[in-house]
Design a protein around this motif. Sequence first.
Motif, PDB file in Angstrom:
ATOM      1  N   LEU A 131       1.311  -0.997   0.251  1.00  0.00           N
ATOM      2  CA  LEU A 131      -0.283  -0.016   0.156  1.00  0.00           C
ATOM      3  C   LEU A 131       0.976   1.002  -0.054  1.00  0.00           C
ATOM      4  O   LEU A 131       0.908   2.039  -1.058  1.00  0.00           O
ATOM      5  CB  LEU A 131      -1.002   0.212   1.014  1.00  0.00           C
ATOM      6  CG  LEU A 131      -1.929   1.321   1.100  1.00  0.00           C
ATOM      7  CD1 LEU A 131      -2.529   0.938  -0.400  1.00  0.00           C
ATOM      8  CD2 LEU A 131      -2.736   0.971   2.702  1.00  0.00           C
ATOM      9  N   ALA A 134       2.475   1.847  -3.916  1.00  0.00           N
ATOM     10  CA  ALA A 134       0.523   2.586  -4.544  1.00  0.00           C
ATOM     11  C   ALA A 134       0.529   3.844  -4.608  1.00  0.00           C
ATOM     12  O   ALA A 134       0.376   4.639  -4.935  1.00  0.00           O
ATOM     13  CB  ALA A 134      -0.634   1.483  -3.901  1.00  0.00           C
ATOM     14  N   LYS A 135       0.889   4.221  -2.712  1.00  0.00           N
ATOM     15  CA  LYS A 135       0.304   5.903  -3.431  1.00  0.00           C
ATOM     16  C   LYS A 135       1.495   6.421  -3.189  1.00  0.00           C
ATOM     17  O   LYS A 135       0.965   7.640  -4.025  1.00  0.00           O
ATOM     18  CB  LYS A 135       0.074   5.836  -1.136  1.00  0.00           C
ATOM     19  CG  LYS A 135      -1.266   5.090  -0.717  1.00  0.00           C
ATOM     20  CD  LYS A 135      -1.679   5.862   1.129  1.00  0.00           C
ATOM     21  CE  LYS A 135      -2.606   5.312   1.496  1.00  0.00           C
ATOM     22  NZ  LYS A 135      -3.090   4.977   3.172  1.00  0.00           N
ATOM     23  N   GLU A 167      -6.300  -5.172   1.879  1.00  0.00           N
ATOM     24  CA  GLU A 167      -5.843  -4.073   2.008  1.00  0.00           C
ATOM     25  C   GLU A 167      -5.375  -2.680   1.632  1.00  0.00           C
ATOM     26  O   GLU A 167      -5.504  -1.732   1.801  1.00  0.00           O
ATOM     27  CB  GLU A 167      -4.110  -4.606   2.322  1.00  0.00           C
ATOM     28  CG  GLU A 167      -3.788  -4.046   3.296  1.00  0.00           C
ATOM     29  CD  GLU A 167      -2.360  -4.491   3.465  1.00  0.00           C
ATOM     30  OE1 GLU A 167      -1.456  -4.209   3.383  1.00  0.00           O
ATOM     31  OE2 GLU A 167      -2.186  -6.033   3.709  1.00  0.00           O
ATOM     32  N   MET A 168      -5.499  -2.687  -0.271  1.00  0.00           N
ATOM     33  CA  MET A 168      -5.148  -1.870  -0.556  1.00  0.00           C
ATOM     34  C   MET A 168      -6.382  -1.149  -1.739  1.00  0.00           C
ATOM     35  O   MET A 168      -6.215  -0.171  -2.042  1.00  0.00           O
ATOM     36  CB  MET A 168      -4.542  -2.735  -1.485  1.00  0.00           C
ATOM     37  CG  MET A 168      -3.087  -2.576  -1.041  1.00  0.00           C
ATOM     38  SD  MET A 168      -1.664  -3.583  -2.211  1.00  0.00           S
ATOM     39  CE  MET A 168      -1.334  -1.946  -3.278  1.00  0.00           C
ATOM     40  N   HIS A 171      -8.032   2.208  -0.769  1.00  0.00           N
ATOM     41  CA  HIS A 171      -7.652   3.046  -0.427  1.00  0.00           C
ATOM     42  C   HIS A 171      -7.026   3.511  -1.991  1.00  0.00           C
ATOM     43  O   HIS A 171      -6.501   4.911  -1.457  1.00  0.00           O
ATOM     44  CB  HIS A 171      -6.504   2.740   0.514  1.00  0.00           C
ATOM     45  CG  HIS A 171      -6.424   2.109   1.861  1.00  0.00           C
ATOM     46  ND1 HIS A 171      -7.348   3.016   3.727  1.00  0.00           N
ATOM     47  CD2 HIS A 171      -6.721   1.303   3.073  1.00  0.00           C
ATOM     48  CE1 HIS A 171      -6.960   2.139   4.127  1.00  0.00           C
ATOM     49  NE2 HIS A 171      -7.277   1.313   3.672  1.00  0.00           N
ATOM     50  N   ILE A 172      -7.060   2.625  -2.605  1.00  0.00           N
ATOM     51  CA  ILE A 172      -6.530   3.218  -3.765  1.00  0.00           C
ATOM     52  C   ILE A 172      -7.332   2.738  -5.105  1.00  0.00           C
ATOM     53  O   ILE A 172      -7.173   4.585  -6.273  1.00  0.00           O
ATOM     54  CB  ILE A 172      -5.035   2.995  -4.588  1.00  0.00           C
ATOM     55  CG1 ILE A 172      -5.109   1.188  -4.345  1.00  0.00           C
ATOM     56  CG2 ILE A 172      -4.572   3.113  -3.265  1.00  0.00           C
ATOM     57  CD1 ILE A 172      -4.892   0.514  -5.447  1.00  0.00           C
TER      58      ILE A 172
END
Length: 339
Positions: A131, A134-135, A167-168, A171-172
């Motif tokens: 994550l 990714a951000k 998990e990801m 958020h994305i």
Amino acid sequence: MSSGSDRLAALMARGTAFLGCDVAIMAGAMSWISERHLVSAMSNAGGFGVIACGAMTPALLDAEIAATQALTRRPFGVNLITMHPDLTALIDVCAARGVGHVVLAGGLPPAGSIERIKASGAKLICFAPALALAKKLIRSGVDALVIEGMEAGGHIGPVSTSVLAQEMLPHIAEAVPVFVAGGIGRGEAIAAYLEMGAAGVQLGTRFVCATECVAHPHFKKAFIRASARDAVASVQIDPRLPVIPVRALRNAGGDLFTAKQREVAQALDEGRVAMAEAQLQIEHYWAGALRRAVIEGDIEHGSLMAGQSVGMVTREEPLADILAQLTAEAGEALARRAA
């Protein structure tokens, strides 16, 4: 089942708009396998093909892109490895050929590469194994991400697809289109990841036994015979050697790779090779082993890179049929849930 297919189209709309294709399913880039024939067949069938540049020289990549463009008018992408010594020249080849999507794999993009790709007008897709990464990639201007779990074939990370997705995606997924990969072999799984917020998916193993794929008949036969438990991850013998685990079908080649690591580690201990040379030897070993299996059909001593979805590969069939089956399964799953 029109309600299911309509729902599938709606869930894939962001992915298909981004890729410029009918179905938001990417064919993962597999060295020696993802060349002009498989890539054009995938794009012509309505999916999104991706050329695996691997260790190609700029001249070879240029010829491969031109040959692919002669076989399809549909969009396709090119996968480039971040540690390639000629990365800048390869990016320029993609730009000169008007490639619309570049996929960067194998670590963080080197300085200037993101800007260079985006300046060409291409959309940039990167792999994000965590994550935080990714951000960071989203902040640096990447247009889309692939999150790939350890069920995948080839070089893998340590976390499973289902865990990464949970998990990801929350958020994305709103920030950029996200494609989920690793261990996907049926449409029901595609539907589930789309409902979790993915814009699409990426599959590799499932397409190896497409009629259009140039892989050797022995290589395809090994896939058809294999079950999920046959696709195992390689072991790193010495922490000094750059052995990212590789998932492949168990064979004598895997044992030979372990022996090769021991040999190189001993050469390091005795001062016969420098660290850079030792690491290069390991990388070259994989490239050669994969070619032996895919092109020459040496399934005993070559590398049979395969994901755990290999058990769902049961026959050789045209790529369009595989894609149609996956989308039908996904549509039916969505229709069942709606009912």
